[in-house]
Scaffold this active site. Structure first.
Site, short mmCIF file in Angstrom:
data_model
loop_
_atom_site.label_atom_id
_atom_site.label_comp_id
_atom_site.label_asym_id
_atom_site.label_seq_id
_atom_site.Cartn_x
_atom_site.Cartn_y
_atom_site.Cartn_z
N ARG A 133 0.81 -1.22 0.00
CA ARG A 133 0.00 0.00 0.00
C ARG A 133 0.85 1.27 0.00
O ARG A 133 0.42 2.31 0.50
CB ARG A 133 -0.97 0.03 1.19
CG ARG A 133 -2.07 -1.00 1.11
CD ARG A 133 -3.17 -0.52 0.16
NE ARG A 133 -4.17 -1.56 -0.06
CZ ARG A 133 -5.32 -1.66 0.61
NH1 ARG A 133 -5.59 -0.79 1.54
NH2 ARG A 133 -6.15 -2.62 0.34
N ARG A 162 -3.14 6.50 0.58
CA ARG A 162 -3.66 7.66 1.32
C ARG A 162 -2.77 8.29 2.37
O ARG A 162 -3.06 9.39 2.83
CB ARG A 162 -5.00 7.29 1.96
CG ARG A 162 -6.12 7.22 0.96
CD ARG A 162 -7.37 6.67 1.59
NE ARG A 162 -7.12 5.33 2.10
CZ ARG A 162 -8.05 4.58 2.69
NH1 ARG A 162 -9.25 5.05 2.90
NH2 ARG A 162 -7.75 3.37 3.09
N ARG A 209 -6.49 12.74 -5.29
CA ARG A 209 -7.81 12.11 -5.12
C ARG A 209 -8.94 13.11 -4.91
O ARG A 209 -10.10 12.75 -5.05
CB ARG A 209 -7.75 11.08 -3.98
CG ARG A 209 -7.23 9.72 -4.40
CD ARG A 209 -8.32 8.84 -5.01
NE ARG A 209 -9.19 8.28 -3.97
CZ ARG A 209 -10.38 8.72 -3.64
NH1 ARG A 209 -10.90 9.75 -4.27
NH2 ARG A 209 -11.08 8.16 -2.68
N ASP A 218 -6.39 -2.31 -7.89
CA ASP A 218 -6.95 -3.00 -6.74
C ASP A 218 -7.12 -4.47 -7.09
O ASP A 218 -7.21 -4.81 -8.27
CB ASP A 218 -8.30 -2.39 -6.35
CG ASP A 218 -8.71 -2.81 -4.94
OD1 ASP A 218 -8.25 -2.19 -3.97
OD2 ASP A 218 -9.48 -3.79 -4.82
N TYR A 242 -14.96 -11.62 -1.19
CA TYR A 242 -15.68 -10.37 -1.51
C TYR A 242 -16.88 -10.63 -2.41
O TYR A 242 -17.95 -10.05 -2.23
CB TYR A 242 -14.74 -9.36 -2.17
CG TYR A 242 -13.77 -8.73 -1.18
CD1 TYR A 242 -14.21 -7.76 -0.28
CD2 TYR A 242 -12.44 -9.11 -1.14
CE1 TYR A 242 -13.33 -7.19 0.64
CE2 TYR A 242 -11.56 -8.54 -0.23
CZ TYR A 242 -12.01 -7.58 0.66
OH TYR A 242 -11.16 -7.02 1.56
O1 CP3 Z 1 0.31 0.61 -3.07
C1 CP3 Z 1 -0.19 -0.49 -3.32
O2 CP3 Z 1 -0.10 -1.48 -2.56
C2 CP3 Z 1 -0.87 -0.70 -4.67
C3 CP3 Z 1 -2.26 -0.55 -4.74
C4 CP3 Z 1 -3.23 -1.48 -4.00
C5 CP3 Z 1 -4.51 -1.03 -3.56
N1 CP3 Z 1 -5.21 -2.10 -3.10
C6 CP3 Z 1 -4.97 0.38 -3.65
C7 CP3 Z 1 -6.14 0.81 -2.86
C8 CP3 Z 1 -3.16 -2.85 -3.74
C9 CP3 Z 1 -2.02 -3.81 -3.95
C10 CP3 Z 1 -4.42 -3.22 -3.17
C11 CP3 Z 1 -4.76 -4.61 -2.80
C12 CP3 Z 1 -5.99 -4.89 -2.06
N2 CP3 Z 1 -7.21 -4.30 -2.17
C13 CP3 Z 1 -6.10 -5.95 -1.14
C14 CP3 Z 1 -5.00 -6.93 -0.80
C15 CP3 Z 1 -4.05 -6.37 0.20
C16 CP3 Z 1 -4.59 -6.24 1.59
O3 CP3 Z 1 -4.66 -5.08 2.07
O4 CP3 Z 1 -4.90 -7.25 2.22
C17 CP3 Z 1 -7.42 -5.94 -0.64
C18 CP3 Z 1 -8.00 -6.89 0.38
C19 CP3 Z 1 -8.12 -4.89 -1.33
C20 CP3 Z 1 -9.56 -4.52 -1.18
C21 CP3 Z 1 -9.70 -3.09 -0.80
N3 CP3 Z 1 -9.54 -2.03 -1.65
C22 CP3 Z 1 -10.01 -2.57 0.48
C23 CP3 Z 1 -10.26 -3.41 1.71
C24 CP3 Z 1 -10.01 -1.17 0.37
C25 CP3 Z 1 -10.31 -0.15 1.45
C26 CP3 Z 1 -8.99 0.05 2.14
C27 CP3 Z 1 -9.02 1.01 3.30
O5 CP3 Z 1 -7.92 1.09 3.90
O6 CP3 Z 1 -10.01 1.66 3.62
C28 CP3 Z 1 -9.71 -0.84 -0.98
C29 CP3 Z 1 -9.58 0.51 -1.57
C30 CP3 Z 1 -8.18 0.91 -1.93
N4 CP3 Z 1 -7.31 0.13 -2.66
C31 CP3 Z 1 -7.54 2.15 -1.64
C32 CP3 Z 1 -6.26 2.09 -2.23
C33 CP3 Z 1 -5.21 3.18 -2.27
C34 CP3 Z 1 -8.16 3.34 -0.91
C35 CP3 Z 1 -8.92 4.09 -1.93
C36 CP3 Z 1 -9.10 5.57 -1.66
O7 CP3 Z 1 -10.09 5.92 -1.01
O8 CP3 Z 1 -8.28 6.38 -2.15
#
Ligand code: CP3
Length: 351
Positions: free
Chosen positions: A26, A30, A39, A75, A150
């Site tokens: 990640r 953010r 964003r 994602d 999911y």
């Molecule tokens: O920097 C990186 O790692 C690359 C981008 C990335 C994102 N999601 C961006 C993102 C990666 C590799 C992911 C993977 C992801 N997404 C996983 C596997 C990794 C893990 O954390 O276990 C999972 C389960 C998801 C599903 C997902 N997407 C969730 C649970 C969320 C909300 C996260 C939160 O912290 O609230 C997202 C949204 C998401 N994916 C964001 C980002 C930057 C936040 C989006 C925003 O509001 O800007």
């Protein structure tokens, strides 16, 4: 880089390097003010679907810190729209019509990456052309069980009870869905490698909810098949992150991935003791350690590096994603500390 391999790629292939490569899950997100500013002008889905913007966000942490790898901004849910599942984010993924029957599974189609995710492939080629040659580019996919969670649950959950009861109560429809996701992720990973990714990662964020017997019976064959089919076509190191999977460590290591990424709940030397010294590990600082004092954070980083010295090679990372309220300067401190300590440990080892 005289042999054309980055520090990250050497470590991913089991070669000990003069210092330990480092990146964090990640890292594009953010906690960075430049991400939050961008964003404000564009929503998350649009950002992931606009190659120039996705590329820009991918490179933000690379411009700021001396990280050894970039991970594409996308994602794990991104490819599912191309399989016929509309998704929205608030901020986690939400599926309005969850998959709850064989009929629902029959309504899905296997992913054709050129048609379903052309923007991901374009973003990867932009990043690869702009990324310095001594940094690697990681592309990723969700592992089938985590995507299944999911898709069946309809969104995030603490225990994914609906998804896990569907797995047991509707084994045929569940296996059909897992296999369809497996085939789709094979195509997705191969296409991402062709578009410029140097390494591939499979995120199994929820697999720790399964016991070992169920994992071996229903999930492990799908995972083995993905690794085998991707490797038959392209030569890239593959990282497997089995989050919460300390009970599944042996089973997870059997799928054939090059690197096992681990969460922070067990020390790396325990993983080496259980899996053997030919294992390559990625991880595993607790993301909350970035909120500790510099003194304590430094000590925790050193402990992870020392603990990883018994592995064939080690890629430093957090044990899960960096939290959105983290002070970016703490990550800067982490990267410098990993450089310093790992150089010292490596030269001690040589001498
Ligand atoms: O920097 C990186 O790692 C690359 C981008 C990335 C994102 N999601 C961006 C993102 C990666 C590799 C992911 C993977 C992801 N997404 C996983 C596997 C990794 C893990 O954390 O276990 C999972 C389960 C998801 C599903 C997902 N997407 C969730 C649970 C969320 C909300 C996260 C939160 O912290 O609230 C997202 C949204 C998401 N994916 C964001 C980002 C930057 C936040 C989006 C925003 O509001 O800007």
């Amino acid at each position: 880089m005289p042999d054309g391999k980055t520090l990250f790629e050497k470590a991913a292939r089991g070669i000990r390097t003069e210092r330990t490569p480092v990146w964090v899950m990640r890292q594009a997100g953010r906690y960075l003010p430049e991400y939050r500013a961008l964003r404000k002008t564009v929503d998350f889905l649009t950002a992931t679907k606009t190659p120039e913007i996705a590329a820009q966000i991918t490179l933000q942490p690379i411009d700021r810190f001396e990280l050894d790898a970039a991970i594409l901004f996308a994602d794990i849910m991104t490819p599912l729209e191309g399989m016929g599942v509309p998704i929205r984010f608030a901020p986690g993924p939400i599926i309005e019509s969850p998959i709850r029957s064989q009929k629902d599974v029959d309504g899905l189609r296997p992913l054709d990456p050129d048609e379903g995710v052309p923007f991901v492939l374009d973003a990867l080629s932009i990043v690869r052309s702009e990324l310095p040659k001594d940094r690697s580019l990681i592309a990723f996919a969700g592992a089938p069980f985590t995507l299944f969670c999911y898709l069946v649950q309809g969104g995030g959950s603490k225990d994914f009870m609906d998804a896990r009861s569907f797995l047991r109560g509707n084994p045929e429809a569940s296996d059909a869905l897992l296999n369809l996701l497996g085939t789709s992720m094979i195509h997705y990973l191969r296409a991402q490698a062709r578009a410029g990714a140097d390494a591939l990662m499979l995120f199994d964020s929820w697999v720790g909810l399964l016991d070992e017997k169920l994992y071996r019976a229903r999930i492990q064959p799908v995972m083995k098949n993905i690794i085998q089919e991707v490797k038959a076509e392209i030569d890239r190191p593959i990282i497997y992150f089995a989050n919460g999977g300390s009970a599944l460590l042996e089973a997870a290591s059997e799928i054939g991935a090059d690197v096992i990424a681990v969460d922070w709940t067990r020390p790396l030397h325990e993983a080496v003791a259980r899996l053997g010294s030919s294992t390559v590990l990625q991880g595993n600082l607790d993301p909350s350690a970035l909120f500790a004092s510099r003194d304590e954070l430094g000590q925790e980083i050193d402990k992870v590096l020392e603990s990883g010295m018994g592995a064939a090679a080690h890629i430093f990372n957090l044990g899960h994603g960096i939290h959105r309220t983290t002070d970016p300067d703490q990550l800067g401190f982490l990267v410098d500390r990993v450089h310093e300590t790992s150089e010292r440990l490596s030269s001690d080892r040589e001498g």
